[in-house]
Design a protein around this motif. Sequence first.
Motif, mmCIF file in Angstrom:
data_model
loop_
_atom_site.group_PDB
_atom_site.id
_atom_site.type_symbol
_atom_site.label_atom_id
_atom_site.label_comp_id
_atom_site.label_asym_id
_atom_site.label_seq_id
_atom_site.Cartn_x
_atom_site.Cartn_y
_atom_site.Cartn_z
ATOM 1 N N ILE A 1 0.807 -1.454 -0.116
ATOM 2 C CA ILE A 1 0.027 -0.082 0.057
ATOM 3 C C ILE A 1 0.839 1.257 -0.030
ATOM 4 C CG2 ILE A 1 -1.765 1.442 1.391
ATOM 5 C CD1 ILE A 1 -2.776 -1.059 0.034
ATOM 6 N N MET B 1 0.593 4.108 -2.779
ATOM 7 C CA MET B 1 0.401 5.518 -2.439
ATOM 8 C C MET B 1 1.378 6.545 -2.579
ATOM 9 S SD MET B 1 -2.167 5.534 1.126
ATOM 10 C CE MET B 1 -2.205 7.236 0.814
ATOM 11 N N MET C 1 -7.048 9.547 0.232
ATOM 12 C CA MET C 1 -6.492 8.330 0.399
ATOM 13 C C MET C 1 -7.168 7.351 -0.606
ATOM 14 S SD MET C 1 -5.720 8.433 4.525
ATOM 15 C CE MET C 1 -4.661 7.030 4.417
ATOM 16 N N THR D 1 -6.477 5.736 -3.061
ATOM 17 C CA THR D 1 -5.543 4.502 -3.507
ATOM 18 C C THR D 1 -5.539 3.359 -2.096
ATOM 19 O OG1 THR D 1 -4.008 5.682 -4.383
ATOM 20 C CG2 THR D 1 -3.023 3.712 -3.834
ATOM 21 N N LEU D 2 -5.480 3.866 -0.962
ATOM 22 C CA LEU D 2 -5.672 2.684 0.047
ATOM 23 C C LEU D 2 -6.856 2.058 0.224
ATOM 24 C CD1 LEU D 2 -4.697 1.560 2.741
ATOM 25 C CD2 LEU D 2 -5.474 3.388 3.906
ATOM 26 N N GLY E 1 -6.878 -1.397 -1.094
ATOM 27 C CA GLY E 1 -6.638 -2.223 -0.118
ATOM 28 C C GLY E 1 -7.460 -3.634 -0.130
ATOM 29 N N THR F 1 -1.585 2.413 8.962
ATOM 30 C CA THR F 1 -1.710 3.349 7.849
ATOM 31 C C THR F 1 -2.470 4.645 8.243
ATOM 32 O OG1 THR F 1 -4.014 2.575 7.655
ATOM 33 C CG2 THR F 1 -2.334 1.053 6.411
ATOM 34 N N TYR G 1 0.078 7.221 7.425
ATOM 35 C CA TYR G 1 -0.583 7.943 5.781
ATOM 36 C C TYR G 1 -1.732 8.908 5.879
ATOM 37 C CZ TYR G 1 1.358 3.376 4.352
ATOM 38 O OH TYR G 1 2.450 2.303 4.122
ATOM 39 N N TYR H 1 -12.278 3.853 6.707
ATOM 40 C CA TYR H 1 -11.616 3.079 7.675
ATOM 41 C C TYR H 1 -12.460 2.019 8.262
ATOM 42 C CZ TYR H 1 -6.909 4.721 7.945
ATOM 43 O OH TYR H 1 -5.407 4.862 7.343
#
Length: 242
Positions: free
Chosen positions: A29, A33, A49, A51-52, A56, A113, A116, A139
């Motif tokens: 990740i 990122m 975020m 991309t995560l 993910g 993370t 990040y 999240y």
Amino acid sequence: MIQVFIKELNSFLDSLIAYIVIAVFLTGIGLLMWVFPETSVLEYGYADMETLFRLGPYVFMFLIPAITMRMFAEEKKSGTIELLLTKPLSDWQIILGKYFSGVSLVIFSIVPTLIYYWSVYQLGNPIGNIDTAGVMGSYIGLLLLGGVFTSIGIFASAISTNQIVSFIVAVFLCFITYSGFESIASINDWGVFSAFLEQLGIIYHYNSLSKGLIDTRDVIYFLSVIILMLLLTKLILSSRKW
């Protein structure tokens, strides 16, 4: 349940499995990122975020089955499952102990993370120019998704004595439940049923949580899938009494 939970967690932490899984997840990740230009936040130019939370789940799709594939399959192959089942523990205590140990490793993978998030928060112009509500919703969605994949992995481990077979079955089921229904719903032949089919898939509810609006219907959906997979695991374990 606590005894099984501690035993499973210690077995992970005493081996390289947990550390490898967490390291692979964070490294993969992190590269996506910050390094790879196609997905890098620095190249993208927006403080988010995505991309995560977009990639993910696909990383989890392989890493979580790698964690869970041994939980029952290894015990069956080595014969220790019989010893475990003779202890004063119910099937549910065994299943939940193993389940929560797997979820704990997922949480250990996700928590770092947050660095990040802090980095993107500081890089925003002005500082803090990030959709915090959307990030927190994402999240929560990622944690619930990890819970679903863990329950699927435990079920796959319970149906086979071969860890590789359990891994393959878990990856396949994770993929189908995550994006398979959406792909099927995209076929034009379904008509009015396409929306219903799409809502059966995880990605529909996961994307809904990513908007920062915590809808109880989405949370209930995730919990329902987890309960269903654990019930199927219980059914597999109970089949020894038939």
